[in-house]
Design an enzyme around this catalytic site. Structure first.
Site, PDB file in Angstrom:
ATOM      1  N   SER A 107      47.495  27.124  32.949  1.00 48.05           N
ATOM      2  CA  SER A 107      46.065  26.785  32.979  1.00 48.05           C
ATOM      3  C   SER A 107      45.794  25.353  32.516  1.00 48.05           C
ATOM      4  CB  SER A 107      45.261  27.768  32.119  1.00 48.05           C
ATOM      5  OG  SER A 107      45.792  27.833  30.807  1.00 48.05           O
ATOM      6  N   ASN A 140      45.453  33.860  21.231  1.00 45.87           N
ATOM      7  CA  ASN A 140      44.277  34.689  21.536  1.00 45.87           C
ATOM      8  C   ASN A 140      43.076  34.332  20.668  1.00 45.87           C
ATOM      9  OD1 ASN A 140      46.141  35.827  23.179  1.00 45.87           O
ATOM     10  ND2 ASN A 140      46.264  37.796  22.122  1.00 45.87           N
ATOM     11  N   HIS A 145       1.399  34.013  48.083  1.00 41.02           N
ATOM     12  CA  HIS A 145       1.990  34.321  49.407  1.00 41.02           C
ATOM     13  C   HIS A 145       2.005  33.085  50.312  1.00 41.02           C
ATOM     14  CE1 HIS A 145       1.203  38.618  48.389  1.00 41.02           C
ATOM     15  NE2 HIS A 145       0.093  38.113  47.890  1.00 41.02           N
ATOM     16  N   LYS A 162      12.962  10.208  59.699  1.00 44.86           N
ATOM     17  CA  LYS A 162      13.166  11.234  58.677  1.00 44.86           C
ATOM     18  C   LYS A 162      13.374  10.659  57.284  1.00 44.86           C
ATOM     19  CE  LYS A 162      13.858  15.274  59.326  1.00 44.86           C
ATOM     20  NZ  LYS A 162      14.933  15.882  60.124  1.00 44.86           N
ATOM     21  N   ASN A 221      14.613  12.786  54.087  1.00 47.96           N
ATOM     22  CA  ASN A 221      14.934  14.162  53.704  1.00 47.96           C
ATOM     23  C   ASN A 221      15.076  14.318  52.192  1.00 47.96           C
ATOM     24  OD1 ASN A 221      15.039  14.813  56.436  1.00 47.96           O
ATOM     25  ND2 ASN A 221      17.210  14.268  56.583  1.00 47.96           N
ATOM     26  N   GLU A 255      17.108  19.813  47.942  1.00 49.62           N
ATOM     27  CA  GLU A 255      17.810  20.857  48.688  1.00 49.62           C
ATOM     28  C   GLU A 255      19.126  21.199  47.993  1.00 49.62           C
ATOM     29  OE1 GLU A 255      18.020  19.438  52.748  1.00 49.62           O
ATOM     30  OE2 GLU A 255      15.870  19.102  52.751  1.00 49.62           O
ATOM     31  N   TYR A 283      43.009  41.113  24.153  1.00 47.13           N
ATOM     32  CA  TYR A 283      43.277  40.033  25.102  1.00 47.13           C
ATOM     33  C   TYR A 283      44.074  40.513  26.303  1.00 47.13           C
ATOM     34  CZ  TYR A 283      44.523  35.702  27.264  1.00 47.13           C
ATOM     35  OH  TYR A 283      44.666  34.706  28.188  1.00 47.13           O
ATOM     36  N   GLN A 310      41.728  34.381  31.155  1.00 52.77           N
ATOM     37  CA  GLN A 310      41.914  32.966  31.496  1.00 52.77           C
ATOM     38  C   GLN A 310      40.941  32.535  32.602  1.00 52.77           C
ATOM     39  OE1 GLN A 310      45.853  31.085  31.080  1.00 52.77           O
ATOM     40  NE2 GLN A 310      45.830  30.969  33.311  1.00 52.77           N
ATOM     41  N   LYS A 347      37.314  30.310  32.261  1.00 52.93           N
ATOM     42  CA  LYS A 347      37.060  28.876  32.113  1.00 52.93           C
ATOM     43  C   LYS A 347      36.424  28.232  33.329  1.00 52.93           C
ATOM     44  CE  LYS A 347      40.559  28.976  28.799  1.00 52.93           C
ATOM     45  NZ  LYS A 347      40.659  30.414  29.137  1.00 52.93           N
TER      46      LYS A 347
HETATM   47  N1  ARG Z   1      45.632  30.074  28.554  1.00 54.00           N
HETATM   48  C1  ARG Z   1      45.239  31.289  27.917  1.00 54.00           C
HETATM   49  C2  ARG Z   1      43.781  31.627  28.243  1.00 54.00           C
HETATM   50  O1  ARG Z   1      43.133  30.810  28.713  1.00 54.00           O
HETATM   51  C3  ARG Z   1      45.355  31.163  26.438  1.00 54.00           C
HETATM   52  C4  ARG Z   1      45.607  32.429  25.719  1.00 54.00           C
HETATM   53  C5  ARG Z   1      46.911  32.989  26.116  1.00 54.00           C
HETATM   54  N2  ARG Z   1      47.309  34.055  25.299  1.00 54.00           N
HETATM   55  C6  ARG Z   1      48.377  34.777  25.619  1.00 54.00           C
HETATM   56  N3  ARG Z   1      48.712  35.692  24.798  1.00 54.00           N
HETATM   57  N4  ARG Z   1      48.996  34.600  26.738  1.00 54.00           N
HETATM   58  O2  ARG Z   1      43.297  32.705  28.065  1.00 54.00           O
END
Ligand code: ARG
Length: 466
Positions: free
Chosen positions: A22, A109, A155, A282, A284, A289, A316, A321, A324
């Site tokens: 990630s 975690n 309306h 035009k 726009n 939009e 967890y 993940q 994000k």
């Molecule tokens: N990259 C992981 C996340 O975004 C971090 C936590 C990972 N924890 C684990 N036990 N693999 O959630």
């Protein structure tokens, strides 16, 4: 080598690695991850698990990593699975074995959980500031053009006259509720999960309250199992973002309509419009939009995360993940959209003449019915009488006000010559002088109270960042 490689003999499939990593997106957490680690190192030292020298080495190393990221010269390594492993790897390079003590009692975690709280708190503050700027621009337009009257619609049908300022202030209050929701969300994001370990709690005597205070957070989570997978505050923020998006979308829709050739109630500045590659005439409203369109992704982010969460077993799971992308996207979308909408509002020019031209006396039909009510006629009957008068005017193809007193009296003997007074848009406006009504006095009152709220917010935003 990975951080968890000890019990593995084989290597990870290359496709699996790309799937699992990630770092490509969660590097954005670097500053809060370093902040969390710094506070955690202090907590470990206070608990006697790090010497003062070790703690200082960790702090110095973290400082250096922070500047490497900030100056865009952090050299990522192929084994950097996520931001947490990347920083620990680099810290080990910089300070040696002391770095290996930082993770004592901590898990990624509770680490990622606290990172997200801290990142969210900053993002809420920024969203708040952008919203406050937009609100200030709305108030400004309302104050500058307090005398303009325009048709109000239900309306999309012309309904009753309203002040332009009353219409534009309606959005101030939508955003004001959004501000309150963000504030509420921040309270819950300020509860510190660090110290929860992987799921069962921290086995070492760290002072969680002091750790939370160090991070500027207001409390500690009461249950480690809940704490490591709680993403409620992110969902709440995504809901706030989706609703802000919905309000922005409605504002955009009103502005698109009112600036179109059919209405011409306002002119958008060239800075926020674009031309057509084919049709030279035009202009726009692309800014608006896109604003309307962006609400789709904000709503999608909320639904996406709720869907990720709904089937998760306790604690967890790696599905988390996936929290994000929607969070980062919502924050980026708001940060990009809100200043554009503020610019549109600041630079647009209301057109009082076009508003005036659109004021048809049929907008005063309710006022004529109210005239009868004031002379003792039950409203239902009055509504019927005026309905017949409107029909007559339509058949004769004249404005309602052009019917003669005789025409009026033929429908109801209660009408006298003073009914003429009711054919005034200014009078129709000034009659709505209840709190929240469109009378100039009531709208001025609204503006004053809006300014007070905005000043309160700015005061509280400053004091919380101090
Ligand atoms: N990259 C992981 C996340 O975004 C971090 C936590 C990972 N924890 C684990 N036990 N693999 O959630």
């Amino acid at each position: 080598m990975t951080l968890w490689g000890g019990r593995f003999s084989g290597s990870t499939d290359e496709r699996m690695k790309r799937f699992n990593d990630s770092f490509s997106f969660d590097w954005r957490l670097y500053a809060v991850d370093i902040q969390g680690s710094g506070a955690y190192a202090s907590a470990l030292q206070r608990a006697g698990l790090l010497t003062e020298d070790e703690q200082q080495a960790i702090h110095a190393g973290l400082e250096q990593i922070l500047s490497e990221f900030a100056e865009d010269r952090f050299a990522a390594h192929p084994t950097d699975e996520d931001i947490h492993t990347a920083i620990e790897r680099r810290l080990t390079e910089l300070i040696g074995p002391a770095a290996g003590k930082l993770h004592t009692g901590r898990s990624r975690n509770d680490q990622v959980a606290v990172d997200l709280c801290l990142w969210l708190l900053e993002s809420i503050q920024r969203t708040h500031d952008h919203l406050a700027e937009l609100q200030a621009a709305l108030i400004d337009q309302a104050e500058t053009h307090i005398s303009l009257i325009m048709p109000g619609y239900t309306h999309l049908q012309p309904a009753q006259p309203v002040l332009f300022s009353h219409w534009i202030m309606s959005y101030f209050w939508m955003f004001q509720r959004d501000q309150a929701r963000l504030h509420d969300c921040a309270r819950r994001a300020s509860v510190c999960p660090l110290g929860s370990g992987a799921l069962a709690g921290n086995p070492f005597p760290i002072d969680r309250e002091a750790l939370a205070a160090d991070l500027g957070m207001s409390a500690v989570t009461p249950n480690s199992i809940d704490a490591v997978s709680n993403r409620d505050h992110i969902v709440e923020f995504l809901f706030c973002a989706a609703l802000i998006g919905t309000h922005l979308s409605r504002l955009a829709e009103d502005l698109i309509l009112f600036s179109s050739p059919g209405y011409r109630f306002l002119q958008l500045d060239e800075a926020y419009t674009t031309g057509s590659s084919l049709m030279p005439q035009k202009r726009n409203p692309d800014s608006l939009e896109l604003t309307r369109g962006k609400s789709g992704r904000l709503i999608g982010n909320l639904v996406g995360l709720l869907t990720v969460l709904k089937g998760l077993p306790s604690t967890y799971n790696k599905d988390l993940q996936e929290d994000k992308d929607p969070l980062f996207d919502a924050v980026d979308t708001l940060n990009m959209t809100l200043p554009v909408v503020t610019g549109v509002i600041e630079t647009m020019l209301p057109n009082g003449e076009a508003m005036n031209a659109a004021l048809d006396t049929s907008l005063l039909a309710t006022d004529i019915a109210d005239y009868l009510v004031e002379h003792g006629v039950p409203f239902r009957d009055a509504h019927h009488v005026v309905g017949r008068l409107v029909m007559q005017a339509e058949q004769k193809q004249v404005p309602l006000a052009s019917l003669s007193l005789g025409d009026f009296q033929a429908e109801s003997p209660v009408f006298a010559s003073d009914v003429e007074d009711s054919f005034s848009f200014e009078r129709a406006i000034s009659r709505k002088n209840v709190p929240g009504g469109t009378a100039t006095e009531a709208v001025n009152h609204q503006i004053t109270s809006a300014k007070e709220r905005l000043a309160d917010h700015q005061g509280s935003a400053r004091s919380s960042s101090e």
